[in-house]
Scaffold this active site. Structure first.
Site, PDB file in Angstrom:
ATOM      1  N   HIS A   1       0.820  -1.209   0.000  1.00 12.25           N
ATOM      2  CA  HIS A   1       0.000   0.000   0.000  1.00 12.25           C
ATOM      3  C   HIS A   1       0.858   1.265   0.000  1.00 12.25           C
ATOM      4  CE1 HIS A   1       0.900   0.973   4.194  1.00 12.25           C
ATOM      5  NE2 HIS A   1       0.773  -0.321   4.449  1.00 12.25           N
TER       6      HIS A   1
ATOM      7  N   GLU B   1      -1.498  -6.592   7.755  1.00  9.94           N
ATOM      8  CA  GLU B   1      -0.127  -6.364   8.195  1.00  9.94           C
ATOM      9  C   GLU B   1       0.180  -7.211   9.434  1.00  9.94           C
ATOM     10  OE1 GLU B   1       2.849  -6.014   7.944  1.00  9.94           O
ATOM     11  OE2 GLU B   1       3.244  -3.872   7.630  1.00  9.94           O
TER      12      GLU B   1
ATOM     13  N   MET C   1       0.816  -7.977  13.074  1.00  8.19           N
ATOM     14  CA  MET C   1       0.256  -7.320  14.252  1.00  8.19           C
ATOM     15  C   MET C   1       1.406  -6.993  15.206  1.00  8.19           C
ATOM     16  SD  MET C   1      -0.968  -7.158  17.444  1.00  8.19           S
ATOM     17  CE  MET C   1      -2.248  -7.666  18.541  1.00  8.19           C
TER      18      MET C   1
END
EC number: 5.4.2.11
Length: 228
Positions: free
Chosen positions: A9, A111, A113
């Site tokens: 992203h 993603e 953690m």
């Protein structure tokens, strides 16, 4: 042959502020929005039949913004897993359905953690706990931060999802676009490129820069035009 496009992203608001994001649902920054458009231009002429994203908004935003540049002019639409939502969002026009690209979301692609580091400044965390300990949390393969995931833990969810949902699409000749996150993608690339635990630690994926693989001769390999 089928294409597999992987994209981290664009920059998020917390990337910009140098904070650990993890599963905290943070949107793109202005730079991240521009990176998503730029990534879209880079892949605008590649065929895309389906899209996969995480459930985090920065992943979804990146995919949707990137697709605004696509040559097909097809519109991504979210395929809901919930049976009621799936039925309620059913498309009854065959013509319009042909002008759309299915988009599947899963937390398996989220993603890594970061546990108790989420929301904290990376530099200040290093000052608090020591650079070596934070480096170990961030860059080792199996050591996780407090209450968080290691890269190994992340791979335990990303790889099964890939093998069950994404790989069959490639095997059926479908071109797949995956918009996800630095660590979820690193865990997949580790398997795709057969990287060792040591080799994957130096793998860096910049925001908004697509990497392209191809399914050819019953295996996934780097696309020569994109890897040179």
């Amino acid at each position: 042959m089928a294409l597999l496009i992987l994209l981290r992203h664009g920059q998020s608001v917390w990337n910009e502020k140098n904070l650990f994001s993890g599963w905290v649902d943070i949107p793109l920054s202005q730079q991240g929005i521009e990176e998503a458009f730029s990534a879209g231009r880079a892949i605008q002429n590649l065929p895309i039949d389906c899209i996969f994203t995480s459930t985090l908004v920065r992943s979804l935003m990146t995919a949707l913004l990137a697709m605004t540049n696509h040559h097909s002019k097809k519109i991504p639409y979210i395929v809901h897993e919930d049976p009621k939502a799936k039925e309620m969002s059913r498309i009854y026009s065959a013509e319009e359905e042909n002008n759309m690209i299915p988009l599947y979301q899963s937390s398996a692609l989220n993603e890594r953690m970061y546990g108790e580091l989420q929301g904290k400044n990376k530099k200040q965390t290093a000052e608090q706990f020591g650079e070596e300990r934070v480096k170990l949390w961030r860059r080792s393969y199996k050591t996780a931060p407090p209450q968080g995931e290691s890269l190994y833990d992340t791979k335990q969810r990303t790889l099964p999802y890939f093998e069950k949902n994404i790989l069959p699409q490639l095997q059926n000749g479908k071109n797949v676009f995956v918009s996800a996150h630095g660590n979820s993608l690193r865990s997949l690339i580790m398997d795709l490129e057969k990287l060792s635990e040591e080799e994957v630690l130096s793998l860096e994926l910049p925001t908004g820069k697509p990497v392209v693989y191809q399914w050819k001769n019953h295996k996934i390999e780097k696309h020569p035009e994109f890897f040179g």
